[in-house]
Scaffold this motif. Structure first.
Motif, PDB file in Angstrom:
ATOM      1  N   THR A   1       3.922   6.758   6.233  1.00 12.28           N
ATOM      2  CA  THR A   1       3.748   7.867   5.287  1.00 12.28           C
ATOM      3  C   THR A   1       2.515   7.650   4.430  1.00 12.28           C
ATOM      4  OG1 THR A   1       6.137   8.154   5.218  1.00 12.28           O
ATOM      5  CG2 THR A   1       4.877   9.187   3.444  1.00 12.28           C
ATOM      6  N   ILE A   2       2.363   6.464   3.843  1.00 15.18           N
ATOM      7  CA  ILE A   2       1.225   6.318   2.930  1.00 15.18           C
ATOM      8  C   ILE A   2      -0.089   6.136   3.666  1.00 15.18           C
ATOM      9  CG2 ILE A   2       2.519   5.521   0.901  1.00 15.18           C
ATOM     10  CD1 ILE A   2       1.053   2.797   1.525  1.00 15.18           C
TER      11      ILE A   2
ATOM     12  N   TYR B   1      -2.222   9.205   4.284  1.00 16.06           N
ATOM     13  CA  TYR B   1      -3.132   9.804   3.295  1.00 16.06           C
ATOM     14  C   TYR B   1      -3.986   8.796   2.521  1.00 16.06           C
ATOM     15  CZ  TYR B   1       0.694   9.157  -0.134  1.00 16.06           C
ATOM     16  OH  TYR B   1       1.682   8.631  -0.928  1.00 16.06           O
ATOM     17  N   GLU B   2      -3.753   7.496   2.739  1.00 15.24           N
ATOM     18  CA  GLU B   2      -4.575   6.484   2.086  1.00 15.24           C
ATOM     19  C   GLU B   2      -5.224   5.607   3.160  1.00 15.24           C
ATOM     20  OE1 GLU B   2      -4.942   6.019  -1.216  1.00 15.24           O
ATOM     21  OE2 GLU B   2      -3.075   6.549  -2.245  1.00 15.24           O
TER      22      GLU B   2
ATOM     23  N   TRP C   1      -6.035   2.468   2.634  1.00 15.20           N
ATOM     24  CA  TRP C   1      -5.456   1.141   2.434  1.00 15.20           C
ATOM     25  C   TRP C   1      -4.142   1.289   1.685  1.00 15.20           C
ATOM     26  CZ3 TRP C   1      -8.434  -2.127   5.090  1.00 15.20           C
ATOM     27  CH2 TRP C   1      -9.790  -1.825   5.241  1.00 15.20           C
TER      28      TRP C   1
ATOM     29  N   GLY D   1      -4.832   1.606  -1.843  1.00 19.12           N
ATOM     30  CA  GLY D   1      -5.609   2.771  -2.286  1.00 19.12           C
ATOM     31  C   GLY D   1      -6.999   2.813  -1.690  1.00 19.12           C
TER      32      GLY D   1
ATOM     33  N   GLU E   1      -5.622   2.655 -10.460  1.00 18.38           N
ATOM     34  CA  GLU E   1      -5.607   3.251  -9.115  1.00 18.38           C
ATOM     35  C   GLU E   1      -4.845   2.403  -8.093  1.00 18.38           C
ATOM     36  OE1 GLU E   1      -6.313   6.381  -8.109  1.00 18.38           O
ATOM     37  OE2 GLU E   1      -6.384   6.515 -10.287  1.00 18.38           O
ATOM     38  N   ALA E   2      -4.988   1.076  -8.183  1.00 16.12           N
ATOM     39  CA  ALA E   2      -4.251   0.225  -7.240  1.00 16.12           C
ATOM     40  C   ALA E   2      -2.752   0.383  -7.481  1.00 16.12           C
ATOM     41  CB  ALA E   2      -4.664  -1.231  -7.383  1.00 16.12           C
TER      42      ALA E   2
ATOM     43  N   ARG F   1      -1.294   3.005  -8.614  1.00 17.47           N
ATOM     44  CA  ARG F   1      -0.884   4.321  -8.113  1.00 17.47           C
ATOM     45  C   ARG F   1      -0.606   4.253  -6.608  1.00 17.47           C
ATOM     46  NH1 ARG F   1      -3.357  10.217  -9.179  1.00 17.47           N
ATOM     47  NH2 ARG F   1      -4.201   9.123 -10.990  1.00 17.47           N
ATOM     48  N   ALA F   2      -1.496   3.606  -5.885  1.00 13.87           N
ATOM     49  CA  ALA F   2      -1.330   3.540  -4.426  1.00 13.87           C
ATOM     50  C   ALA F   2      -0.056   2.784  -4.052  1.00 13.87           C
ATOM     51  CB  ALA F   2      -2.554   2.888  -3.784  1.00 13.87           C
ATOM     52  N   VAL F   3       0.173   1.628  -4.668  1.00 10.50           N
ATOM     53  CA  VAL F   3       1.366   0.868  -4.282  1.00 10.50           C
ATOM     54  C   VAL F   3       2.640   1.544  -4.776  1.00 10.50           C
ATOM     55  CG1 VAL F   3       0.292  -1.369  -3.773  1.00 10.50           C
ATOM     56  CG2 VAL F   3       0.937  -0.857  -6.106  1.00 10.50           C
TER      57      VAL F   3
ATOM     58  N   GLY G   1       2.902   4.669  -4.655  1.00  9.57           N
ATOM     59  CA  GLY G   1       3.056   5.640  -3.564  1.00  9.57           C
ATOM     60  C   GLY G   1       3.862   5.066  -2.408  1.00  9.57           C
ATOM     61  N   PHE G   2       3.695   3.774  -2.169  1.00  7.98           N
ATOM     62  CA  PHE G   2       4.514   3.116  -1.140  1.00  7.98           C
ATOM     63  C   PHE G   2       5.989   3.140  -1.542  1.00  7.98           C
ATOM     64  CE2 PHE G   2       6.826  -0.308   0.725  1.00  7.98           C
ATOM     65  CZ  PHE G   2       6.407  -0.335   2.046  1.00  7.98           C
TER      66      PHE G   2
ATOM     67  N   ALA H   1       7.365   6.488  -0.967  1.00  9.38           N
ATOM     68  CA  ALA H   1       7.651   6.728   0.457  1.00  9.38           C
ATOM     69  C   ALA H   1       8.900   5.966   0.898  1.00  9.38           C
ATOM     70  CB  ALA H   1       6.442   6.321   1.307  1.00  9.38           C
TER      71      ALA H   1
END
Lengths: 229, 229
Positions: free
Chosen positions: A165-166, A169-170, A172, A175, B89-90, B92-94, B96-97, B100
């Motif tokens: 899933t991630i 859209y990413e 890495w 991010g 930002e980092a 935010r990305a994790v 996002g994991f 998910a």
């Protein structure tokens, strides 16, 4: 060099340990040159000084740190002038969640698919130990595990879902740029790549593209060990 | 007030949607006062303007945002002077994991345990729709789902493992203080708490203590809806 990691080693100097690969990439991320010393599963004496029976074990000058997560946190705190793994404390905590997910969900789902291949690539001195401990864990012989592989690969799909899933859209997991969350998850795929000729990912999986990008990092560091053929 | 969230609503104004609870706590985190307007599953017309058929839908002045993750990212970017959800930002990305993982692993494991309870607490106008769509999804009647509940609760354990692991050594999923990763995972437990009298956690689970701390946040905001008795 005073920095040294005890690194699990198979036959022909194959360095296949997922948890050691986390740390190899993590050290490259911070530009910290380190010796990776070969170690066998059964050579408990060589690391007895650390209090651990498994690797990675990091010796950094006077410090000894055991376990990949502890090592990552130690490096993050001890080398504050190098690129960060987590981008701050909140990032460290949520990366800890991905670490726990990798250990409790991804690795168990993956190892069932490749455990027989791991056995074949071990140093002969470790093979009996490995067979005995793994057959006890799974309640099946290694040969029965291989026979059931198609079913295990099928069951891998739901476990991989959050990653798919991630990475849809990413670029890495972390991010815009790779960081420790990427290294720790990649360790699992590098492990599979090094020991097993079987492809575990579907052709159109967004995980495949990310795995290639990971292999390219640090001048192709993870490609220095060839894929199992 | 120009800020409004369309919020799923059961019988007796019960606000039980896990994804709407993510956003309710997230808005409180940033101190953004917002109207939570009751909405029924079958009232697709009321939110047709948004292009979505599900909630949460946020209307913030001229902006309309659909889906909890989009809403969280929108709020993070639009109100930079309020406390952050991600710490960069980092983070935010994790996070996002974890988002998910919650959608693909936690919710599916949880909903099987409580789906029959959800049905009982719906507004009668939604009950037929819900029964039809959920029985099709599970290939079982709601009554068969309830009969199998003990087995589903047992199967919840491995899914909860990463959460249990990190809450064993961290007070919050986000580390030293709660943030969006906590709100999004808590939504699932609040959902279960509001619709089902069955306890899903083992007594000594570190998730229980965290759930109590979550219920205490923002002057007990999540306790304003009483647990199912």
């Amino acid at each position: 060099m005073t920095r040294k990691v005890y690194d699990l080693c198979g036959a022909d100097d194959l360095r296949f340990s997922p948890n050691c690969w986390r740390i190899r990439l993590a050290l490259a991320h911070k530009g910290l040159e380190t010796e990776f010393a070969p170690w066998n599963f059964t050579d408990k004496e060589a690391i007895a000084f650390s209090g651990s029976t498994t690797v990675p074990v990091l010796v950094d000058g006077e410090e000894t740190i055991v376990g990949s997560w502890n090592i990552a946190c130690y490096l993050e705190d001890s080398y504050p002038d190098t690129p960060s793994y987590f981008g701050g404390e909140a990032g460290r905590a949520v990366t800890g969640f991905i670490n726990a997910w990798t250990d409790s969900t991804l690795h168990p789902a993956l190892v069932r698919c490749i455990v027989t291949d791991v056995h074949e690539r071990l140093d002969p001195v470790d093979q009996d130990y490995f067979r005995e401990t793994r057959e006890a864990r799974f309640g099946k012989t290694l040969e029965e595990m291989r026979d059931a592989r198609a079913e295990f690969i099928e069951a891998l799909e739901p476990a991989l879902k959050p990653l798919q899933t991630i990475l849809h859209y990413e670029a890495w997991i972390s991010g815009d740029a790779p960081a420790y969350a990427d290294y720790l998850v990649f360790g699992a795929f590098q492990w599979a790549r090094l020991v097993s000729p079987v492809e575990l990912l579907k052709k159109d999986s967004p995980i495949s593209g990310w795995r290639e990008r990971m292999l390219d990092l640090f001048d192709g560091l993870a490609r220095t060990q060839p894929a199992a053929g």
